[in-house]
Write an enzyme that holds these catalytic residues in place. Structure first.
Site, PDB file in Angstrom:
ATOM      1  N   ALA A  65       1.094  -1.218  -0.080  1.00 49.65           N
ATOM      2  CA  ALA A  65      -0.094   0.099   0.044  1.00 49.65           C
ATOM      3  C   ALA A  65       0.823   1.132  -0.042  1.00 49.65           C
ATOM      4  O   ALA A  65       2.164   1.023   0.414  1.00 49.65           O
ATOM      5  CB  ALA A  65      -0.977   0.021   1.317  1.00 49.65           C
ATOM      6  N   GLY A 109       0.590  -4.807   0.753  1.00 52.90           N
ATOM      7  CA  GLY A 109      -0.752  -5.054  -0.038  1.00 52.90           C
ATOM      8  C   GLY A 109      -0.421  -5.615  -1.499  1.00 52.90           C
ATOM      9  O   GLY A 109      -1.264  -6.160  -2.110  1.00 52.90           O
ATOM     10  N   GLU A 112      -0.639  -9.130  -0.764  1.00 47.60           N
ATOM     11  CA  GLU A 112      -2.303  -9.261  -0.441  1.00 47.60           C
ATOM     12  C   GLU A 112      -2.964  -9.360  -1.530  1.00 47.60           C
ATOM     13  O   GLU A 112      -3.963 -10.138  -1.930  1.00 47.60           O
ATOM     14  CB  GLU A 112      -2.729  -8.307   0.680  1.00 47.60           C
ATOM     15  N   GLU A 132       4.662  -4.970   6.966  1.00 45.61           N
ATOM     16  CA  GLU A 132       4.158  -3.774   7.644  1.00 45.61           C
ATOM     17  C   GLU A 132       4.677  -3.524   9.078  1.00 45.61           C
ATOM     18  O   GLU A 132       4.498  -2.363   9.541  1.00 45.61           O
ATOM     19  CB  GLU A 132       2.606  -4.158   7.859  1.00 45.61           C
TER      20      GLU A 132
HETATM   21  N1  CAA Z   1       4.767   3.304  -0.799  1.00 41.46           N
HETATM   22  C1  CAA Z   1       5.040   4.534  -1.549  1.00 41.46           C
HETATM   23  N2  CAA Z   1       6.233   4.722  -1.892  1.00 41.46           N
HETATM   24  C2  CAA Z   1       6.930   3.430  -2.255  1.00 41.46           C
HETATM   25  C3  CAA Z   1       6.610   2.103  -1.620  1.00 41.46           C
HETATM   26  C4  CAA Z   1       5.402   1.880  -0.978  1.00 41.46           C
HETATM   27  N3  CAA Z   1       4.982   0.995  -0.395  1.00 41.46           N
HETATM   28  N4  CAA Z   1       7.744   1.237  -1.903  1.00 41.46           N
HETATM   29  C5  CAA Z   1       8.436   1.851  -2.470  1.00 41.46           C
HETATM   30  N5  CAA Z   1       8.222   3.156  -2.813  1.00 41.46           N
HETATM   31  C6  CAA Z   1       8.658   4.118  -3.539  1.00 41.46           C
HETATM   32  C7  CAA Z   1      10.068   4.679  -2.569  1.00 41.46           C
HETATM   33  O1  CAA Z   1       9.534   5.837  -1.811  1.00 41.46           O
HETATM   34  C8  CAA Z   1      10.844   5.417  -3.850  1.00 41.46           C
HETATM   35  O2  CAA Z   1      10.267   6.714  -4.195  1.00 41.46           O
HETATM   36  P1  CAA Z   1      11.494   7.967  -4.367  1.00 41.46           P
HETATM   37  O3  CAA Z   1      12.132   7.335  -5.509  1.00 41.46           O
HETATM   38  O4  CAA Z   1      10.461   8.989  -4.350  1.00 41.46           O
HETATM   39  O5  CAA Z   1      12.147   8.018  -3.036  1.00 41.46           O
HETATM   40  C9  CAA Z   1      10.738   4.392  -5.092  1.00 41.46           C
HETATM   41  O6  CAA Z   1       9.371   3.811  -4.713  1.00 41.46           O
HETATM   42  C10 CAA Z   1      11.695   3.315  -5.094  1.00 41.46           C
HETATM   43  O7  CAA Z   1      11.781   2.557  -3.956  1.00 41.46           O
HETATM   44  P2  CAA Z   1      13.202   2.286  -3.216  1.00 41.46           P
HETATM   45  O8  CAA Z   1      14.098   3.526  -3.598  1.00 41.46           O
HETATM   46  O9  CAA Z   1      13.037   2.310  -1.826  1.00 41.46           O
HETATM   47  O10 CAA Z   1      13.751   1.264  -3.990  1.00 41.46           O
HETATM   48  P3  CAA Z   1      14.886  -0.048  -3.336  1.00 41.46           P
HETATM   49  O11 CAA Z   1      14.879  -0.809  -4.602  1.00 41.46           O
HETATM   50  O12 CAA Z   1      15.731   0.657  -2.686  1.00 41.46           O
HETATM   51  O13 CAA Z   1      13.943  -0.872  -2.516  1.00 41.46           O
HETATM   52  C11 CAA Z   1      11.938  -2.132  -1.547  1.00 41.46           C
HETATM   53  C12 CAA Z   1      12.673  -1.442  -2.662  1.00 41.46           C
HETATM   54  C13 CAA Z   1      12.596  -2.820  -0.610  1.00 41.46           C
HETATM   55  C14 CAA Z   1      10.557  -2.754  -2.174  1.00 41.46           C
HETATM   56  C15 CAA Z   1      11.449  -0.699  -0.574  1.00 41.46           C
HETATM   57  O14 CAA Z   1      10.890   0.357  -1.636  1.00 41.46           O
HETATM   58  C16 CAA Z   1      10.522  -0.835   0.396  1.00 41.46           C
HETATM   59  O15 CAA Z   1      10.876  -1.418   1.481  1.00 41.46           O
HETATM   60  N6  CAA Z   1       9.240  -0.490   0.199  1.00 41.46           N
HETATM   61  C17 CAA Z   1       8.249  -0.484   1.211  1.00 41.46           C
HETATM   62  C18 CAA Z   1       7.758  -2.051   1.472  1.00 41.46           C
HETATM   63  C19 CAA Z   1       6.592  -2.029   2.327  1.00 41.46           C
HETATM   64  O16 CAA Z   1       6.742  -1.491   3.664  1.00 41.46           O
HETATM   65  N7  CAA Z   1       5.418  -2.355   2.088  1.00 41.46           N
HETATM   66  C20 CAA Z   1       4.251  -2.403   2.906  1.00 41.46           C
HETATM   67  C21 CAA Z   1       3.353  -1.185   2.867  1.00 41.46           C
HETATM   68  S1  CAA Z   1       2.076  -1.120   4.152  1.00 41.46           S
HETATM   69  C22 CAA Z   1       0.751  -2.055   3.529  1.00 41.46           C
HETATM   70  O17 CAA Z   1       1.030  -2.701   2.184  1.00 41.46           O
HETATM   71  C23 CAA Z   1      -0.303  -2.192   4.173  1.00 41.46           C
HETATM   72  C24 CAA Z   1      -1.373  -3.126   4.059  1.00 41.46           C
HETATM   73  O18 CAA Z   1      -1.423  -4.314   4.134  1.00 41.46           O
HETATM   74  C25 CAA Z   1      -2.699  -2.586   3.198  1.00 41.46           C
END
Ligand code: CAA
Length: 258
Positions: A65, A109, A112, A132
Site C-alpha cells: 500500500a 498490500g 495481499e 508492515e
Molecule cells: N509506498 C510508497 N512508495 C513506495 C513504496 C510504498 N509501499 N515502496 C516503494 N516506494 C517508492 C520509494 O519511496 C521510492 O520513491 P522515491 O524515489 O520518490 O524515493 C521508489 O518507490 C523506489 O523505492 P526504493 O528507492 O525504496 O527502492 P529499493 O530498490 O531501494 O527498495 C523496496 C525496494 C525494498 C521494495 C523498498 O522500496 C521498500 O521497502 N518499500 C516498502 C515496502 C513496504 O513496507 N510495504 C508495505 C506497505 S504497508 C501495506 O501494504 C499495508 C497493507 O497491508 C494494506
C-alpha cells in the site's frame, strides 16, 4: 476507458491489467485500487474476456500500500473510509478467473493483492513479504488471514512478525504460488495458462472458482455439498453434453457457455 495507474489490454479472450506506477514500485494507492476495481468490473462484464491476468513490472508486482498516502491518516480517517475495504471486496467479487503474474517485489498490500487472485505464477525474481510490522502497523488486506491459510501458521506468523521476505522457491515450496518460471518467460507462461482457461466453458471456470473459494470459507462438509450441487447443476448445460460427447468422439470440445 483511459486509466492513469494501470494499463489494460484485451487480446483474444484474455484481459491483461498491468499495474503502472513505476516511480513508486506500483505502490497501491486509492486511485490505483479504484481503477483496478473498475477494470476488473469491466472485464467481468465484457463477454469477450474469459480470463484475466494482473501483473506489474520486472522490478515490482507491487511494493505494498502507498505509505506516502497513508502516513498522515488518523484512525478516524482509516475507520470511517473503511480504507481499502470496498476496493478489496470489488477485486474479490470478480467472477472470472484471475492469474497474478508476479516478478520482483510483492510486499504488504502487493502480496495481499496477489493472494486475492485465483493463483499466482511467480518469476524466479519474485519476493513475497508482509513487512508492515517495520512501519508500526500490520497487514490490512488479508496478510494475516490469506497468508496463514496458504502457508500455514508457523511461516505466516514468522513472516508477519519479522517482516522477512520469501523468495520464489520458498513461496512455491510453501504453497503460496502455483509455480515458478524464469523471469523472461513469465508473461508467456501466464498467457499460456490464461489461454488454456479461456478454452473451457465459462460455466465451469466460474463454478470451479466459486467452489475452490468455498474451501477457505466454510466447513469441509458444507464445501463438499456445495461442490456436489454445482457439479450436479452442470448436467443442465449444453457444455456438459458437448464436453462428454467430444471425449467419446475423440475430438476437441466446442464450448458455447450454455
Ligand atoms: N509506498 C510508497 N512508495 C513506495 C513504496 C510504498 N509501499 N515502496 C516503494 N516506494 C517508492 C520509494 O519511496 C521510492 O520513491 P522515491 O524515489 O520518490 O524515493 C521508489 O518507490 C523506489 O523505492 P526504493 O528507492 O525504496 O527502492 P529499493 O530498490 O531501494 O527498495 C523496496 C525496494 C525494498 C521494495 C523498498 O522500496 C521498500 O521497502 N518499500 C516498502 C515496502 C513496504 O513496507 N510495504 C508495505 C506497505 S504497508 C501495506 O501494504 C499495508 C497493507 O497491508 C494494506
Amino acid at each position: 476507458m483511459a486509466y492513469e495507474t494501470i494499463i489494460v489490454e484485451v487480446e483474444d479472450h484474455v484481459c491483461t491489467i498491468k499495474l503502472n506506477r513505476p516511480d513508486a514500485l506500483n505502490a497501491l494507492n486509492s486511485h490505483l485500487l479504484g481503477e483496478l476495481g473498475d477494470a476488473l468490473t469491466d472485464a467481468d462484464q465484457n463477454d469477450k474476456v474469459r480470463c484475466i491476468i494482473i501483473t506489474g513490472s520486472t522490478k515490482a508486482f507491487a511494493a505494498g500500500a502507498d505509505i506516502k498516502e497513508m502516513s498522515e491518516k488518523s484512525y478516524v480517517d482509516m475507520f470511517l473510509s473503511d480504507f481499502f475495504g470496498r476496493e478489496g471486496e470489488t477485486i474479490c467479487r470478480t467472477r472470472k478467473p484471475i492469474i497474478a503474474a508476479v516478478a520482483g517485489y510483492a510486499l504488504g498490500g502487493g502480496c495481499e493483492l496477489a493472494m486475492m487472485c485465483d493463483f499466482i505464477i511467480a518469476a524466479d525474481t519474485a519476493k513475497f513479504g508482509q513487512p508492515e510490522i517495520n512501519l508500526g502497523v500490520m497487514p490490512g488486506l488479508g496478510g494475516t488471514q490469506r497468508l496463514t491459510r496458504f502457508v500455514g501458521k508457523s511461516k505466516a506468523m514468522e513472516m508477519n512478525l519479522t517482516g522477512r521476505f520469501m523468495d520464489a522457491d520458498e513461496a512455491e515450496r510453501s504453497g503460496l504460488v502455483s509455480r515458478v518460471v524464469p523471469a523472461k518467460t513469465l508473461m508467456e507462461e501466464a498467457r499460456a495458462a490464461a489461454d488454456k482457461i479461456a478454452e473451457k466453458s465459462m460455466l465451469t471456470t466460474i463454478a470451479v472458482k466459486e467452489a475452490v473459494n468455498r474451501a477457505y470459507e466454510t466447513t469441509l462438509s458444507e464445501g463438499l455439498l456445495y461442490e456436489r450441487r454445482l457439479f450436479h447443476s452442470l448436467f443442465a448445460t449444453d457444455d456438459q453434453k458437448e464436453g462428454m460427447a467430444a471425449f467419446t468422439e475423440k475430438r476437441s470440445a466446442q464450448f458455447r457457455d450454455r
